[in-house]
Design a protein around this motif. Sequence first.
Motif, PDB file in Angstrom:
ATOM      1  N   LEU A  48      -4.024   8.508 -12.186  1.00 36.76           N
ATOM      2  CA  LEU A  48      -3.211   7.782 -11.209  1.00 36.76           C
ATOM      3  C   LEU A  48      -3.248   6.273 -11.425  1.00 36.76           C
ATOM      4  CD1 LEU A  48      -4.114   9.781  -7.991  1.00 36.76           C
ATOM      5  CD2 LEU A  48      -2.012   9.925  -9.340  1.00 36.76           C
ATOM      6  N   ALA A  49      -4.325   5.775 -12.000  1.00 34.59           N
ATOM      7  CA  ALA A  49      -4.440   4.344 -12.247  1.00 34.59           C
ATOM      8  C   ALA A  49      -3.432   3.911 -13.298  1.00 34.59           C
ATOM      9  CB  ALA A  49      -5.844   3.997 -12.700  1.00 34.59           C
ATOM     10  N   ILE A  92       0.857  -1.178   0.000  1.00 37.30           N
ATOM     11  CA  ILE A  92       0.000   0.000   0.000  1.00 37.30           C
ATOM     12  C   ILE A  92       0.894   1.228   0.000  1.00 37.30           C
ATOM     13  CG2 ILE A  92      -1.757   1.298   1.258  1.00 37.30           C
ATOM     14  CD1 ILE A  92      -2.640  -1.365   2.511  1.00 37.30           C
ATOM     15  N   HIS A  93       0.634   2.128  -0.931  1.00 33.59           N
ATOM     16  CA  HIS A  93       1.416   3.360  -1.042  1.00 33.59           C
ATOM     17  C   HIS A  93       0.529   4.534  -0.634  1.00 33.59           C
ATOM     18  CE1 HIS A  93       4.298   6.261  -2.344  1.00 33.59           C
ATOM     19  NE2 HIS A  93       3.655   6.608  -3.449  1.00 33.59           N
ATOM     20  N   LYS A  98       1.339  15.077 -10.053  1.00 33.15           N
ATOM     21  CA  LYS A  98       2.720  14.798 -10.445  1.00 33.15           C
ATOM     22  C   LYS A  98       3.558  14.217  -9.302  1.00 33.15           C
ATOM     23  CE  LYS A  98       4.762  15.363 -14.272  1.00 33.15           C
ATOM     24  NZ  LYS A  98       4.463  14.467 -15.377  1.00 33.15           N
ATOM     25  N   PRO A  99       3.455  14.725  -8.063  1.00 31.79           N
ATOM     26  CA  PRO A  99       4.243  14.119  -6.985  1.00 31.79           C
ATOM     27  C   PRO A  99       3.909  12.639  -6.765  1.00 31.79           C
ATOM     28  CG  PRO A  99       3.430  16.255  -6.296  1.00 31.79           C
ATOM     29  CD  PRO A  99       2.759  15.936  -7.600  1.00 31.79           C
ATOM     30  N   THR A 100       2.633  12.285  -6.879  1.00 31.12           N
ATOM     31  CA  THR A 100       2.226  10.893  -6.720  1.00 31.12           C
ATOM     32  C   THR A 100       2.733  10.050  -7.874  1.00 31.12           C
ATOM     33  OG1 THR A 100       0.276  11.499  -5.440  1.00 31.12           O
ATOM     34  CG2 THR A 100       0.244   9.343  -6.511  1.00 31.12           C
ATOM     35  N   GLN A 101       2.608  10.555  -9.085  1.00 30.55           N
ATOM     36  CA  GLN A 101       3.110   9.834 -10.251  1.00 30.55           C
ATOM     37  C   GLN A 101       4.610   9.600 -10.125  1.00 30.55           C
ATOM     38  OE1 GLN A 101       1.917  12.291 -13.528  1.00 30.55           O
ATOM     39  NE2 GLN A 101      -0.180  11.559 -13.502  1.00 30.55           N
ATOM     40  N   LEU A 122      -3.178   2.394  -3.981  1.00 26.07           N
ATOM     41  CA  LEU A 122      -2.776   3.773  -3.714  1.00 26.07           C
ATOM     42  C   LEU A 122      -3.788   4.384  -2.754  1.00 26.07           C
ATOM     43  CD1 LEU A 122      -1.845   5.307  -7.177  1.00 26.07           C
ATOM     44  CD2 LEU A 122      -0.309   4.695  -5.335  1.00 26.07           C
ATOM     45  N   VAL A 123      -3.309   4.915  -1.652  1.00 26.67           N
ATOM     46  CA  VAL A 123      -4.160   5.639  -0.715  1.00 26.67           C
ATOM     47  C   VAL A 123      -3.753   7.093  -0.836  1.00 26.67           C
ATOM     48  CG1 VAL A 123      -4.819   5.967   1.684  1.00 26.67           C
ATOM     49  CG2 VAL A 123      -4.336   3.670   0.845  1.00 26.67           C
TER      50      VAL A 123
END
Length: 66
Positions: free
Chosen positions: A65-66, A13-14, A30-33, A49-50
């Motif tokens: 994000l998917a 889990i991220h 962008k930070p999550t990607q 992804l949480v």
Amino acid sequence: MRWELGADNCLVIHLTLIPYLKAAKELKTKPTQHSVKELLTTGIQPDILVCRTGHPINMEIRRKLA
């Protein structure tokens, strides 16, 4: 851990923050990607992804994000 226990016995889990920029009035993915890309380069693929944010996440952002 996934290699030792096997993929069926482990879940990755991220947890990530999706910041809201008031000036642009939008959520920034962008930070999550980038963080997911960094995990992938080390051989870790998140199963879930949480995402933390103070604003609703629409379907466009979810697809990105998917």
